[in-house]
Design a protein around this motif. Structure first.
Motif, short mmCIF file in Angstrom:
data_model
loop_
_atom_site.label_atom_id
_atom_site.label_comp_id
_atom_site.label_asym_id
_atom_site.label_seq_id
_atom_site.Cartn_x
_atom_site.Cartn_y
_atom_site.Cartn_z
N ARG A 171 -1.00 -16.20 15.54
CA ARG A 171 -1.28 -15.94 14.13
C ARG A 171 -0.88 -17.10 13.22
NH1 ARG A 171 -3.92 -10.92 12.48
NH2 ARG A 171 -4.13 -9.82 14.45
N ALA B 284 5.31 -4.10 12.05
CA ALA B 284 4.19 -4.06 13.01
C ALA B 284 4.50 -4.87 14.26
CB ALA B 284 2.92 -4.60 12.34
N LEU B 285 5.12 -6.02 14.09
CA LEU B 285 5.44 -6.87 15.24
C LEU B 285 6.55 -6.27 16.09
CD1 LEU B 285 5.21 -10.35 13.50
CD2 LEU B 285 3.74 -9.54 15.33
N ARG C 227 4.92 -7.16 1.98
CA ARG C 227 4.03 -7.77 2.98
C ARG C 227 4.81 -8.21 4.20
NH1 ARG C 227 1.88 -12.52 4.88
NH2 ARG C 227 -0.37 -12.48 5.28
N ASN C 228 5.88 -8.93 3.99
CA ASN C 228 6.69 -9.40 5.12
C ASN C 228 7.36 -8.25 5.85
OD1 ASN C 228 5.96 -11.96 4.43
ND2 ASN C 228 7.95 -12.59 3.64
N ASN D 55 -2.68 -7.85 6.12
CA ASN D 55 -3.20 -9.06 5.47
C ASN D 55 -4.31 -8.72 4.47
OD1 ASN D 55 -1.49 -10.74 6.91
ND2 ASN D 55 -2.95 -11.03 8.58
N LEU E 95 -1.68 -5.75 11.73
CA LEU E 95 -1.48 -7.01 11.01
C LEU E 95 -2.70 -7.36 10.17
CD1 LEU E 95 0.28 -9.17 13.76
CD2 LEU E 95 1.33 -8.16 11.74
N ASP E 96 -3.89 -7.09 10.69
CA ASP E 96 -5.12 -7.35 9.93
C ASP E 96 -5.17 -6.49 8.67
OD1 ASP E 96 -5.93 -9.21 11.80
OD2 ASP E 96 -7.12 -7.76 12.95
N THR F 294 -0.88 -3.45 17.30
CA THR F 294 -0.22 -4.52 16.55
C THR F 294 -1.22 -5.41 15.84
OG1 THR F 294 1.61 -4.52 18.14
CG2 THR F 294 1.38 -6.45 16.73
N THR G 153 4.84 -6.54 8.01
CA THR G 153 4.51 -7.43 9.12
C THR G 153 5.60 -7.39 10.19
OG1 THR G 153 3.25 -8.89 7.67
CG2 THR G 153 3.97 -9.79 9.78
#
Length: 767
Positions: free
Chosen positions: A225, A420-421, A413-414, A469, A465-466, A461, A417
């Motif tokens: 990514r 999700a990770l 946002r972070n 974003n 993430l998509d 995952t 993310t």
């Protein structure tokens, strides 16, 4: 004898000796066989004359015996497993999923859930029950090597530097899903715990299964990514590393408790484990560190030294297995305490990575698949429970990690993310589940449900993430000047092997620095293997390679610095020169041999159908996907990956001038390409046609802002068009195609028709 050719005489003499030797000893053996048959009459009581039918039957029985031999079955299993893993991994990569998803899916397909259900006879032949023990032991060896690599890939120094936020997020991402798992165990214990399994043991295993994170899969996703060099990527990797260490320590304690039966009786096991850790950190690690400082080169790391380090690995795994906390923890710990020298770790990882991850690790996936019987979930209630497990797992890990990240100051946002990770489970989940299955804590039904959960959480995952974003677009902070300052410094390093390609790269360098050359610099580097030179041909070789570039530089009125370096390692020399100098761009070319038998060869017009043996070997060993065509040769890939500055890769088709430039943008991350286009317009008065292939200017306000500035300052030079498809006619009369490395990957993977019509191509890989 005058006129006789000595070489011809020698040839006849050798032939005579060969015929005489073979004939004489063949006759001797025939004579001995005849004499032996005379002795045979006194020992053999009955002789039978076999007919053709009995010979055929005997041959068939021999073949059948050979096919059912344990070694034959194991070899066939390995071949089938590797092929299936490659195929499913390739398919998953095509849909944007980690390869590990495909490898796990391959195991499930080969197991009783699909092949065993629809082709029971074939399944019984390929995976007979008596062969599973061999498969399990080989898979355990693969896991031991893999966990050793995972331990070595952890950078403890990063953990120390990022400890504050990362530890808070990591431990919260463990304790929250762990608590959720214990709560879930309370409701499903009666129906799904194994016989004679205490609630504590069952609850602890469900808790640890819901709280692990797949560090290797997460690291790969972060890299793919483009997050590895960002602050967010560093935080996520650090969280995952801390999560990995913590989870394995907890798992070791859980195994000790389960084997002992209760917390009290497990005290001695935990005490021995603590002593083991202290010995490894305080006694073994300093010794290994000293060895790593001495033997940190490929020449120094000889086979005897590799053997010594392997002994440490196996002793560590053996010790933890005997203590009662599983051999995998010992392998992981051995990797963690390996010498911190990065060069040493890279060399050692290269030595064992292919064998462990390509040959042995897929065996573990298939062995897990053979244990996974999705057909056992044959009632709606069981699927409801499976859905409940997935829901609890996602809420605990995803929401828990995101909440902790938001609490320590990350934006939404972070935080999402990170959640999700961290929710990615992958291989690590399967390791935990198999340990629980072996200990009898998990029944086949709950094991199947947990495997489905591992697949689901890993699969989601990428899409998660998509979505993040999409709803929380990244705010790009890059601001480019409207017009480059004439005093702007821009230093370029050209690394060339072929002087003709070097001339083309000089023309690119000139178009980037023509009006600022008094403040900028262009350096041409040529590296040659030192064992190919001697004191008599060095000066001539250097002159022959640099003369064409010096002539072209004179024509362009471009000051040129020359660097000629003999070296034992061309790649390392180029990388060291590029990284140690204050260069703003490294330009490299690619060789013709790269294109033979590859997709890129077809793109560039090289239509050789001969299979490249080197590429075939890469496919077999797993360095390159079996069905995946490499975009570049190994040298180009290495230079692009290990250089700490932007790299321009030139696919040269006879570039003579850069009056017309075609710029392709595939995402908002390609904003950096505008800087190069702007420099070319300013320095060379070139015309640029920009095609927005993904609507990046509409999605990203910063991109749109920079583009408007360029259109304002270069109205006669810059043309902008937004399109989702590109016709081959767009390539006509263009001198150079400019795009990012990610864009080139996408273009080749999609096999766009216009690829066959491209002019010379400059592919930029940013820092």
């Amino acid at each position: 004898m005058i006129g006789k050719n000595p070489l011809k005489m020698s040839k006849y003499r050798n032939l005579l000796f060969y015929v005489t030797t073979i004939g004489a000893f063949s006759m001797l053996m025939y004579f001995l066989v005849l004499k032996g048959e005379e002795k045979e009459a006194g020992k053999v009581l009955e002789k039978t004359t076999a007919d053709a039918g009995s010979n055929l039957k005997q041959f068939q029985e021999t073949i059948g015996h050979n096919l059912s031999h344990p070694l034959s079955i194991l070899l066939l299993q390995i071949i089938t497993i590797i092929l299936a893993a490659r195929v499913f991994g390739f398919l998953c990569k095509k849909i944007g999923q980690p390869v590990v998803i495909g490898e796990i899916a391959a195991g499930i397909v080969l197991g009783p859930s699909l092949v065993g259900m629809f082709f029971p006879e074939f399944s019984a032949f390929l995976f007979p029950l008596q062969s599973l023990g061999n498969l399990q032991f080989l898979s355990q060896i693969g896991l031991i090597l893999f966990m050793f690599i995972i331990g070595m890939e952890l950078d403890l120094q990063v953990l120390k530097n990022q400890a504050n936020d990362a530890v808070v997020i990591s431990h919260a991402s463990i304790i929250i899903p762990f608590a959720f798992g214990v709560g879930l165990a309370y409701f499903i214990y009666d129906n799904f715990a194994g016989e004679n399994v205490r609630f504590l043991s069952f609850a602890l295993f469900i808790g640890i299964a819901l709280s692990v994170t797949a560090f290797p899969v997460l690291a790969r996703i972060v890299q793919e990514r483009g997050l590895s060099k960002t602050k967010l990527g560093t935080v996520v990797i650090t969280c995952a590393a801390a999560d990995d260490i913590t989870a394995w320590c907890i798992l070791a304690a859980v195994i000790a408790i389960v084997k002992a039966g209760n917390i009290g009786s497990s005290f001695y096991t935990i005490l021995l484990a603590a002593i083991y850790v202290v010995v490894m950190l305080k006694i073994v690690q300093p010794f290994l560190k000293r060895m790593g400082e001495i033997y940190s080169s490929k020449e120094g790391l000889s086979k005897p030294m590799v053997g010594i380090f392997f002994i440490f690995l196996l002793l560590s795994a053996y010790a933890t297995e005997v203590i009662g906390i599983h051999a995998l923890f010992g392998a992981f710990m051995a990797g963690v305490i390996m010498p911190p020298n990065q060069n040493f770790r890279n060399i050692f990882i290269e030595k064992i990575e292919d064998v462990s991850q390509v040959l042995l690790l897929p065996l573990f996936f298939v062995f897990t698949g053979l244990r996974t019987e999705i057909g056992l979930l044959n009632e709606p209630l069981l699927w409801q429970v499976c859905g409940l497990i997935i829901l609890v797992a996602v809420l605990g890990k995803f929401a828990g990690s995101a909440f902790a990240a938001r609490f320590v100051g990350q934006n939404w946002r972070n935080s999402l993310t990170i959640g999700a990770l961290m929710n990615t489970r992958g291989l690590m989940e399967l390791v935990v589940l198999n340990i629980g299955y072996d200990l009898g804590v998990l029944t086949p039904e709950i094991f199947a449900m947990m495997v489905i959960m591992a697949l689901t959480t890993t699969f989601m995952t990428g899409p998660a993430l998509d979505l993040i974003n999409r709803f929380f677009p990244e705010k790009l902070m890059t601001v480019l000047p409207a017009v480059p300052d004439k005093a702007s410094k821009f230093d370029i390093l050209i690394s060339f092997a072929n002087p003709k390609t070097g001339q083309s790269m000089l023309r690119i360098a000139d178009s980037l620095t023509r009006k600022t050359i008094t403040q900028s610099s262009v350096t041409a580097l040529h590296v040659i293997l030192s064992n190919e030179l001697n004191q008599f041909n060095t000066a001539e070789y250097e002159r022959d390679n640099f003369q064409p570039l010096e002539e072209e530089a004179g024509r362009l009125q471009l000051p040129l610095k020359s660097l000629f370096k003999p070296s034992l390692d061309i790649n390392s020399e180029i990388i060291e020169t590029a990284n140690s100098g204050q260069y703003d761009l490294l330009l490299i070319g690619t060789g013709i041999s790269l294109f033979e038998g590859t997709l890129l060869g077809r793109v560039l017009g090289f239509t050789s159908k001969i299979i490249n043996p080197e590429k075939l070997l890469d496919a077999i060993t797993g360095r390159q996907g079996f069905f995946e065509e490499a975009l570049f040769d190994e040298r180009t890939e290495t230079l692009a990956k290990q250089s700490n500055l932007p790299v321009g890769i030139l696919l040269d088709k006879g570039l003579e001038t850069i009056q017309r430039l075609l710029l392709l943008v595939f995402s908002s991350h390609d904003i950096f390409l505008l800087d190069y286009a702007e420099r070319i317009m300013f320095n060379g008065d070139s015309k640029v046609v920009l095609y927005d292939m993904a609507g990046a200017t509409q999605q990203t306000p910063e991109f749109k802002k920079v583009l408007k500035k360029l259109q304002h300052h270069y109205p006669a030079q810059l043309t902008y068009e937004e399109t989702l498809s590109l016709e081959e006619t767009a390539m006509r009369n263009q001198n150079l195609l400019l795009l990012s490395l990610d864009g080139w990957h996408k273009a080749v993977e999609e096999e766009y028709e216009w690829l066959s019509s491209t002019p010379s191509v400059l592919i930029i890989k940013p820092v």
